[in-house]
Design a protein around this motif. Sequence first.
Motif, PDB file in Angstrom:
ATOM      1  N   VAL A 259       0.388  -2.787  -8.115  1.00 14.26           N
ATOM      2  CA  VAL A 259       0.753  -3.160  -6.699  1.00 14.26           C
ATOM      3  C   VAL A 259      -0.392  -3.416  -5.470  1.00 14.26           C
ATOM      4  O   VAL A 259      -0.706  -4.164  -5.021  1.00 14.26           O
ATOM      5  CB  VAL A 259       1.597  -1.908  -5.947  1.00 14.26           C
ATOM      6  CG1 VAL A 259       1.946  -2.221  -4.565  1.00 14.26           C
ATOM      7  CG2 VAL A 259       2.894  -2.142  -6.834  1.00 14.26           C
ATOM      8  N   LEU A 260      -1.464  -2.370  -6.037  1.00 15.68           N
ATOM      9  CA  LEU A 260      -2.727  -2.413  -5.317  1.00 15.68           C
ATOM     10  C   LEU A 260      -3.792  -3.606  -5.632  1.00 15.68           C
ATOM     11  O   LEU A 260      -4.047  -4.412  -4.480  1.00 15.68           O
ATOM     12  CB  LEU A 260      -3.498  -1.227  -5.324  1.00 15.68           C
ATOM     13  CG  LEU A 260      -3.095   0.191  -4.693  1.00 15.68           C
ATOM     14  CD1 LEU A 260      -3.868   1.307  -5.157  1.00 15.68           C
ATOM     15  CD2 LEU A 260      -2.968   0.033  -3.149  1.00 15.68           C
TER      16      LEU A 260
ATOM     17  N   MET B  33       0.642  -1.435  -0.033  1.00 16.26           N
ATOM     18  CA  MET B  33      -0.051   0.066  -0.004  1.00 16.26           C
ATOM     19  C   MET B  33       0.798   1.389  -0.007  1.00 16.26           C
ATOM     20  O   MET B  33       0.678   2.147  -0.719  1.00 16.26           O
ATOM     21  CB  MET B  33      -0.958  -0.037   1.232  1.00 16.26           C
ATOM     22  CG  MET B  33      -1.874   1.236   1.516  1.00 16.26           C
ATOM     23  SD  MET B  33      -3.210   1.306   0.009  1.00 16.26           S
ATOM     24  CE  MET B  33      -4.172   0.118   0.526  1.00 16.26           C
ATOM     25  N   LYS B  34       1.826   1.211   0.762  1.00 19.63           N
ATOM     26  CA  LYS B  34       2.750   2.616   0.972  1.00 19.63           C
ATOM     27  C   LYS B  34       3.488   2.618  -0.213  1.00 19.63           C
ATOM     28  O   LYS B  34       3.628   3.910  -0.693  1.00 19.63           O
ATOM     29  CB  LYS B  34       3.876   2.300   1.907  1.00 19.63           C
ATOM     30  CG  LYS B  34       3.155   2.290   3.602  1.00 19.63           C
ATOM     31  CD  LYS B  34       4.144   2.296   4.557  1.00 19.63           C
ATOM     32  CE  LYS B  34       3.425   2.159   5.872  1.00 19.63           C
ATOM     33  NZ  LYS B  34       4.475   2.121   6.920  1.00 19.63           N
ATOM     34  N   THR B  35       3.895   1.570  -1.016  1.00 20.84           N
ATOM     35  CA  THR B  35       4.699   1.696  -2.318  1.00 20.84           C
ATOM     36  C   THR B  35       3.711   2.438  -3.488  1.00 20.84           C
ATOM     37  O   THR B  35       4.326   3.367  -4.039  1.00 20.84           O
ATOM     38  CB  THR B  35       5.122   0.278  -2.589  1.00 20.84           C
ATOM     39  OG1 THR B  35       6.097  -0.129  -1.594  1.00 20.84           O
ATOM     40  CG2 THR B  35       6.056   0.599  -4.154  1.00 20.84           C
ATOM     41  N   ALA B  36       2.460   1.801  -3.237  1.00 17.46           N
ATOM     42  CA  ALA B  36       1.669   2.565  -4.565  1.00 17.46           C
ATOM     43  C   ALA B  36       1.181   3.918  -4.086  1.00 17.46           C
ATOM     44  O   ALA B  36       1.332   4.758  -5.143  1.00 17.46           O
ATOM     45  CB  ALA B  36       0.257   1.793  -4.416  1.00 17.46           C
ATOM     46  N   ILE B  37       1.027   4.252  -2.905  1.00 22.75           N
ATOM     47  CA  ILE B  37       0.794   5.736  -2.526  1.00 22.75           C
ATOM     48  C   ILE B  37       2.120   6.599  -2.822  1.00 22.75           C
ATOM     49  O   ILE B  37       1.903   7.702  -3.670  1.00 22.75           O
ATOM     50  CB  ILE B  37       0.550   5.828  -0.994  1.00 22.75           C
ATOM     51  CG1 ILE B  37      -0.614   5.184  -0.755  1.00 22.75           C
ATOM     52  CG2 ILE B  37       0.543   7.352  -0.732  1.00 22.75           C
ATOM     53  CD1 ILE B  37      -1.130   5.244   1.009  1.00 22.75           C
ATOM     54  N   VAL B  38       3.388   6.034  -2.895  1.00 24.87           N
ATOM     55  CA  VAL B  38       4.600   6.901  -3.111  1.00 24.87           C
ATOM     56  C   VAL B  38       4.512   6.900  -4.455  1.00 24.87           C
ATOM     57  O   VAL B  38       5.019   7.922  -5.091  1.00 24.87           O
ATOM     58  CB  VAL B  38       5.719   6.068  -2.571  1.00 24.87           C
ATOM     59  CG1 VAL B  38       7.192   6.771  -3.160  1.00 24.87           C
ATOM     60  CG2 VAL B  38       5.984   6.199  -1.206  1.00 24.87           C
ATOM     61  N   MET B  39       4.172   5.886  -5.380  1.00 21.05           N
ATOM     62  CA  MET B  39       4.277   5.854  -6.865  1.00 21.05           C
ATOM     63  C   MET B  39       3.327   6.876  -7.361  1.00 21.05           C
ATOM     64  O   MET B  39       3.425   7.662  -8.039  1.00 21.05           O
ATOM     65  CB  MET B  39       3.962   4.685  -7.529  1.00 21.05           C
ATOM     66  CG  MET B  39       5.121   3.707  -7.290  1.00 21.05           C
ATOM     67  SD  MET B  39       4.584   1.929  -7.972  1.00 21.05           S
ATOM     68  CE  MET B  39       6.203   1.252  -7.718  1.00 21.05           C
ATOM     69  N   ILE B  40       2.006   7.104  -6.937  1.00 26.05           N
ATOM     70  CA  ILE B  40       0.920   8.116  -7.150  1.00 26.05           C
ATOM     71  C   ILE B  40       1.376   9.516  -6.861  1.00 26.05           C
ATOM     72  O   ILE B  40       1.286  10.405  -7.629  1.00 26.05           O
ATOM     73  CB  ILE B  40      -0.368   7.741  -6.448  1.00 26.05           C
ATOM     74  CG1 ILE B  40      -0.954   6.348  -6.924  1.00 26.05           C
ATOM     75  CG2 ILE B  40      -1.214   8.911  -6.581  1.00 26.05           C
ATOM     76  CD1 ILE B  40      -1.894   6.112  -6.241  1.00 26.05           C
TER      77      ILE B  40
END
Length: 277
Positions: A61-62, A1-8
């Motif tokens: 990722v999500l 989840m954190k990785t996806a947020i960083v990408m966005i």
Amino acid sequence: MKTAIVMILVAVGSVVFHLLSPWWWTPIASNWRFIDDTIIITFWITGGVFCAVVLFMAYCVLRFRHKPGRQAAYQPESKRLEWWLSVGTGVGVAAMLAPGLVVWHQFITVPDGATEIEVLGQQWQWGYRLPGKDGRLGTSDIRYVSADNPLGLNPNDPHGQDDLVIVGDDLHLQIGKPVKVLLRSTDVVHNFYVPEFRAKMDFVPGSVTYFWFTPIRTGTFEVLCAELCGVGHAQMRGKVIVEDEGDYHDWLQQQKTFAELSGRSKTARTANQLGSE
């Protein structure tokens, strides 16, 4: 989840930074608005692809993150996806290349009536030559380069006797007048670049390259060398002054011709020889 947020956040932040960035081009001072347009098209295409790829990775990722009991499905190939990717990539590349090819054709097609001037690049200064009253530049050769003839003009060419030679001083141009810039180098590769003009070209030792532009705004603009040409590269600077027709012709009247400079050098040498005797 954190990785996806960083990408966005990376995708969104890149777009916001691009739109609000204080670093942008200097105000244009030549006819090459098409070069700016071509670069903007490239920005939007590459930026759109960057955001699409990053957001797709965030979605993957999500959507496919690990969950207890979930197994990955192996799909070795998808012809439909490969076709979409091939067509999309081809369209994107064509969209970036086509405007550049159109602008390049304009860039190398010098309009009739353009004034020819010559720029000599050498470590680490600029030299300029403008046509005299005959409107024609004389021939030159690196074999003629000397302390008295820094641009290497052919002393036996009558068309070069009235050429205006400018070394260690600013270049002046007339607003609204197309200029074909001939580029020569006596040592290494240089590049004549005025950011406000957008147009530039490499000096290639042993050959004469060229580009053209039309100044559309008066002012004083800095000349930079855009190729790493040695330890003095950062100091290889000059100025181009664009002015109206009256001021430009007044400046021309103050410049010395090759014949005048050569005669002055010969007189000085003769005086030195007589003094030594």
